[in-house]
Scaffold this active site. Structure first.
Site, PDB file in Angstrom:
ATOM      1  CG  HIS A  69      48.770  37.865  41.204  1.00  0.00           C
ATOM      2  ND1 HIS A  69      48.266  36.533  41.101  1.00  0.00           N
ATOM      3  CD2 HIS A  69      47.652  38.618  41.114  1.00  0.00           C
ATOM      4  CE1 HIS A  69      47.079  36.647  41.237  1.00  0.00           C
ATOM      5  NE2 HIS A  69      46.396  37.844  41.110  1.00  0.00           N
ATOM      6  CG  ASP A 116      50.288  33.911  41.272  1.00  0.00           C
ATOM      7  OD1 ASP A 116      50.867  34.578  42.059  1.00  0.00           O
ATOM      8  OD2 ASP A 116      49.238  34.022  40.495  1.00  0.00           O
ATOM      9  CB  SER A 210      43.736  37.238  43.011  1.00  0.00           C
ATOM     10  OG  SER A 210      43.773  36.974  41.672  1.00  0.00           O
TER      11      SER A 210
HETATM   12  N1  ARG Z   1      43.993  38.066  39.023  1.00  0.00           N
HETATM   13  C1  ARG Z   1      42.644  38.016  39.594  1.00  0.00           C
HETATM   14  C2  ARG Z   1      42.720  38.753  40.882  1.00  0.00           C
HETATM   15  O1  ARG Z   1      43.568  39.472  41.043  1.00  0.00           O
HETATM   16  C3  ARG Z   1      41.817  36.567  39.402  1.00  0.00           C
HETATM   17  C4  ARG Z   1      41.562  36.295  38.077  1.00  0.00           C
HETATM   18  C5  ARG Z   1      40.902  34.995  37.923  1.00  0.00           C
HETATM   19  N2  ARG Z   1      40.274  35.123  36.917  1.00  0.00           N
HETATM   20  C6  ARG Z   1      39.430  34.096  36.270  1.00  0.00           C
HETATM   21  N3  ARG Z   1      38.928  33.999  35.253  1.00  0.00           N
HETATM   22  N4  ARG Z   1      39.680  32.931  37.031  1.00  0.00           N
HETATM   23  O2  ARG Z   1      41.934  38.688  41.564  1.00  0.00           O
END
Ligand code: ARG
Length: 264
Positions: A69, A116, A210
């Site tokens: 992503h 992912d 992420s």
């Molecule tokens: N999808 C998020 C990003 O783009 C990361 C989210 C991780 N969240 C968590 N509560 N561990 O950075």
């Protein structure tokens, strides 16, 4: 997908900012990477930062592992700038290298449905330490560490200049799957590994983390057991952080690297 993720990040950020002045009793914990500490100068020399707000890791002299992503579709691209070599992104020691190509996990559709992971091939090789990938599921448990330059708490707007780390306890697939499925989120046990403090919350990855690594100590070295993938808010006791289970994809990842013909 990348734009979508970033838009969500900004929306969450704005919502958090707007509500800061009107603290509600049901607000999630706001202790601070959530709940962590600054990482030491050479503790995690393999972690890298992407110019799209994600992180990644060097797994060879030419390849960065990140989340699907965090990456565009498979193909040639020089649009990623990868910063590496320093936990301080503002340091003169930080090195910037452009991408040459992206290879995204073929099955990827959405973070909640697994697959992912992605690889970024750098424009040239770099001389920095790499992180080890697991050879089995033996390290998928216990005390884990997540690192990143992401938000210090749910709703925080800015990303960090200095790398942070926090220890997060492993949460089993059964427990984790139940927590998410009961709230209507798909959970793919074979592709995901969870970590968080189910009692107190307050320790987690957050937006901007992420693509970065979830690590397990193995003697003197770190092994990457997860890739920061998704969650609900950050640091909430009811929702552990969800990571791509690297042991599940390690063979695919190694094969993808070796498939590339040229050395330099
Ligand atoms: N999808 C998020 C990003 O783009 C990361 C989210 C991780 N969240 C968590 N509560 N561990 O950075």
């Amino acid at each position: 997908m990348r734009a979508f993720t970033l838009v969500i990040g900004v929306m969450v950020g704005l919502a958090g900012f707007g509500s800061a002045a009107h603290a509600r009793p049901d607000e999630p914990p706001r202790t601070e990477i959530v709940g962590g500490a600054l990482a030491g100068g050479s503790e995690f020399p393999f972690v890298v930062r992407l110019n799209n707000g994600c992180a990644g890791t060097l797994i060879s002299s030419r390849y960065v592992l990140t989340a699907a992503h965090c990456a565009s579709r498979t193909g040639a691209t020089s649009s990623y700038v990868v910063t590496m070599g320093s936990p301080d992104l503002g340091s003169a020691k930080a090195l910037e290298v452009r991408s040459e190509r992206v290879r995204r996990a073929p099955g990827f559709t959405d973070v909640t449905r697994g697959d992912d992971w992605a690889l970024i091939r750098l424009a040239h090789t770099v001389d920095l330490p790499v992180v080890a990938l697991p050879t089995g599921t033996g390290l998928d448990g216990g005390a884990l560490t997540v690192i990143g330059w992401g938000a210090l708490r749910e709703g925080a707007l800015t990303q960090q200049r200095h790398l942070r780390k926090v220890q997060v306890p492993y949460v089993g697939d059964g427990t984790c799957g139940n927590l998410f499925r009961s709230k209507g989120y798909p959970f793919v046990a074979s592709d995901m590994i969870c970590a968080g403090d189910l009692r107190n919350g307050g320790r987690d990855a957050c937006q901007g983390d992420s693509g970065g690594p979830l690590l397990r100590r193995d003697g003197a070295r770190w092994v990457q057991v997860g890739i920061v993938s998704w969650g609900v808010g950050c640091g909430r006791a009811a929702y552990p952080g969800v990571y791509t289970q690297v042991s599940r994809f390690a063979a695919d990842i190694r094969a993808a690297i070796e498939e590339q013909p040229a050395r330099d």
